[in-house]
Enzyme design. Sequence first.
Site, PDB file in Angstrom:
ATOM      1  N   HIS A  20       6.314 -81.931  18.492  1.00 46.47           N
ATOM      2  CA  HIS A  20       5.175 -81.064  18.189  1.00 46.47           C
ATOM      3  C   HIS A  20       4.042 -81.855  17.556  1.00 46.47           C
ATOM      4  O   HIS A  20       4.236 -82.964  17.054  1.00 46.47           O
ATOM      5  CB  HIS A  20       5.558 -79.883  17.287  1.00 46.47           C
ATOM      6  N   GLU A  76       6.466 -87.564  11.737  1.00 41.93           N
ATOM      7  CA  GLU A  76       7.729 -86.905  11.445  1.00 41.93           C
ATOM      8  C   GLU A  76       8.720 -87.313  12.532  1.00 41.93           C
ATOM      9  O   GLU A  76       8.346 -87.344  13.714  1.00 41.93           O
ATOM     10  CB  GLU A  76       7.528 -85.371  11.474  1.00 41.93           C
ATOM     11  N   HIS A  88       0.250 -84.023  11.308  1.00 36.13           N
ATOM     12  CA  HIS A  88       1.256 -85.012  11.705  1.00 36.13           C
ATOM     13  C   HIS A  88       1.671 -84.816  13.150  1.00 36.13           C
ATOM     14  O   HIS A  88       1.394 -83.787  13.753  1.00 36.13           O
ATOM     15  CB  HIS A  88       2.475 -84.986  10.776  1.00 36.13           C
TER      16      HIS A  88
HETATM   17 CO    CO Z   1       6.421 -80.885  11.774  1.00 37.87          CO
END
Ligand code: CO
Length: 134
Positions: free
Chosen positions: A7, A130, A79
């Site tokens: 994502h 991440e 992120h």
């Molecule tokens: Co995230």
Amino acid sequence: MIGRLNHVAIAVPDLKAATEIYRNTLGAKVSDEVDQPEHGVTTVFIELPNTKIELLGMLGDKSPIAAFLERNPNGGIHHLCYEVPDIKAARDRLTAQGARVLGQGEPKIGAHGKPVLFLHPKDFCGTLVELEEA
Ligand code: CO
């Protein structure tokens, strides 16, 4: 080592307004809001055919996105999340190369119920990364 883009996360000052932009203006499939008290955010996920967008709203006074929203009052990309097959092996490989893992260096359970780690943006082209085990 890294696999799919899981994502892209966008921090927003008004989660309801952002959700409506994605639902109505952009015509995307959006989830309900989910509070993530252990992460200090409320999330909404947007399902796209090839990845997801994670909208992040502040939850509580100590939200980790508060400083980001102060610098970016209209919101902004916060992120990127990449999938890895084994998060501890990924962490060990990265730290052996001098990369910095945020926090205590131990994976936490993220918004999808899977272990995640965050990597220092200064080590990754100015982007908070991440990693999610998937
Ligand atoms: Co995230």
